[in-house]
Design an enzyme around this catalytic site. Structure first.
Site, short mmCIF file in Angstrom:
data_model
loop_
_atom_site.label_atom_id
_atom_site.label_comp_id
_atom_site.label_asym_id
_atom_site.label_seq_id
_atom_site.Cartn_x
_atom_site.Cartn_y
_atom_site.Cartn_z
N ASP A 1 0.82 -1.23 0.00
CA ASP A 1 0.00 0.00 0.00
C ASP A 1 0.85 1.27 0.00
OD1 ASP A 1 -2.33 -1.50 0.07
OD2 ASP A 1 -2.39 -1.56 2.24
N ARG B 1 0.19 -9.55 -4.05
CA ARG B 1 1.07 -9.73 -2.88
C ARG B 1 2.12 -10.82 -3.11
NH1 ARG B 1 -2.51 -8.75 2.02
NH2 ARG B 1 -1.74 -10.75 2.75
N HIS C 1 -4.86 -11.26 -4.31
CA HIS C 1 -3.57 -11.55 -3.68
C HIS C 1 -2.46 -11.86 -4.68
CE1 HIS C 1 -6.37 -11.61 -0.40
NE2 HIS C 1 -5.34 -11.40 0.41
N ARG D 1 -16.01 -5.75 -18.62
CA ARG D 1 -15.50 -6.97 -17.98
C ARG D 1 -14.70 -6.56 -16.75
NH1 ARG D 1 -18.62 -8.75 -20.99
NH2 ARG D 1 -18.49 -10.58 -22.35
O1 F6P Z 1 -2.62 -3.89 3.93
C1 F6P Z 1 -2.26 -4.49 2.75
C2 F6P Z 1 -3.38 -5.16 2.06
O2 F6P Z 1 -2.73 -5.71 0.97
C3 F6P Z 1 -4.59 -4.32 1.65
O3 F6P Z 1 -4.40 -3.50 0.53
C4 F6P Z 1 -5.65 -5.40 1.47
O4 F6P Z 1 -6.94 -4.89 1.55
C5 F6P Z 1 -5.33 -6.28 2.61
O5 F6P Z 1 -3.94 -6.21 2.83
C6 F6P Z 1 -5.79 -7.70 2.47
O6 F6P Z 1 -5.26 -8.47 3.53
P1 F6P Z 1 -5.61 -9.99 3.87
O7 F6P Z 1 -6.44 -10.56 2.78
O8 F6P Z 1 -4.28 -10.65 4.00
O9 F6P Z 1 -6.32 -9.95 5.18
#
Ligand code: F6P
Length: 359
Positions: A135, A283, A280, A274
């Site tokens: 973020d 991430r 994730h 769409r």
């Molecule tokens: O804080 C980081 C973040 O990636 C947010 O942007 C997102 O909403 C959140 O974590 C999701 O976290 P999790 O699914 O791991 O609880």
């Protein structure tokens, strides 16, 4: 400098690419340069609560063994981003002493920073923090580990969608992470050639989005478009609010889907929409070169601060170099929102991107 130390290291909050690079840098510098003992605390404060620690040394993870950490996403130590940590403050604080730690290096985002800073103040821990978050909303640092990789991941997705969208004259809505801060959507949207970027800090209007998409079609004969929507974007009166799953940060509804339905309605179904929710995927993955570099610089800087016995600090990136900033100040100023009047917002609208109502 001469006295042998035992230091702990943990990762806390949502994971991101680059955490293992920091761990690698800390182990290498602490063991090779200072000959210290490094203990990895699994699952952040949960590990402290359970008094768990793993010896991380150059013999357990020899020089060849730690190299894969450079390119590994996630965290070998595990992490948590939920739970009522402060309810167990006493036991967690006592664990620092019980494990015989001289200092603790924590790699975390703004939420964990606040909690760990409080525990450290109560327990008189020698704490050093390293910022990480896709973020990018930790105050007083221009870089946080993971952000650069996540931006590249989104830009890669936008590149792919930019081929399929015109083939069908479609508008693609891409929902990205960012519940409270829109740095990720803003950076990736500009870099990925988005036509619309919606972020939590600047209210959007469906009517304006429709007008923008119609103008692209009628005036510029551009029948496809790419919209980047941060999951926490809002209208001025917050017409759509996303509830969150119990004991999690994760939104259980989809703003991207909602926006697509609203545009479908206001364009009288003339625009084929769409939706892609990147979730994730943002991430995970292999850390970028910049995240690896920053992670290595931050890891080394954190160990050097411990060597100098300077604590209560966060390693930060400012004006092209690693510096140390007071944790107290970081906690007070985080999370850092996108300034609606910042240069980047101005840049976005200057290249024809619709970015909301206040610009
Ligand atoms: O804080 C980081 C973040 O990636 C947010 O942007 C997102 O909403 C959140 O974590 C999701 O976290 P999790 O699914 O791991 O609880």
């Amino acid at each position: 400098m001469g006295n042998k130390k035992r230091i702990g290291i943990l990762t806390s909050g949502g994971d991101c690419p680059g955490l293992n690079c920091v761990i690698r840098a800390v182990i290498s510098h602490a063991t090779l340069t200072y000959n210290w003992e490094v203990l990895g605390i699994p699952y952040a404060t949960q590990g402290l609560l359970e008094r768990k620690a793993i010896a991380l040394n150059m013999h357990g993870l020899d020089l060849r063994g730690i190299d894969p950490l450079l390119s590994m996403g996630g965290t070998i130590l595990g992490t948590i981003n939920k739970g009522d940590t402060l309810a167990h403050a006493g036991e967690i604080i006592a664990s620092y002493e019980a494990l015989g730690l001289d200092a603790l290096i924590v790699i975390c985002g703004d939420g964990s920073l606040a909690i760990l800073h409080e525990l450290a103040s109560l327990g008189k821990w020698n704490l050093i923090a390293i910022p990480k978050t896709i973020d990018n909303d930790v105050a007083l640092t221009e870089r946080a580990i993971g952000f650069d990789t996540a931006v590249s991941t989104i830009v890669d997705a936008l590149n792919r969608l930019t081929f399929t969208a015109p083939s069908h004259d479609r508008v693609m809505v891409v929902e990205v992470m960012g519940r409270a801060a829109g740095h990720l959507a803003l950076h990736s949207g500009i870099a990925g050639g988005a036509d619309v970027i919606l972020i939590p800090e600047i209210p959007y209007s469906i009517t304006s989005i429709c007008r923008h998409l119609v103008e692209l079609r009628v005036r510029w004969q551009r029948k496809f478009a790419i919209m980047v929507v941060a999951e926490g974007a809002k209208t001025a009166n917050d017409s759509f609010s996303c509830t969150t799953a119990e004991s999690s940060h994760a939104p259980v509804c989809g703003l991207g889907q909602y926006i697509a339905e609203q545009v479908d309605y206001c364009s009288a179904k003339k625009i084929d929409m769409r939706v892609s929710v990147l979730g994730h995927i943002q991430r995970g993955g292999i850390p970028s070169a910049l995240d690896r570099l920053t992670a290595t610089v931050f890891g080394k800087a954190a160990v050097d601060l411990v060597a100098q016995e300077k604590y209560g600090l966060m390693v930060a990136w400012q004006n092209g170099q690693a510096v140390a900033v007071p944790l107290k100040e970081v906690v007070a100023k985080s999370p850092l929102s996108v300034d609606p009047h910042s240069e980047l917002v101005e840049v976005a609208s200057s290249v024809g991107i619709y970015i909301g109502e206040t610009v």
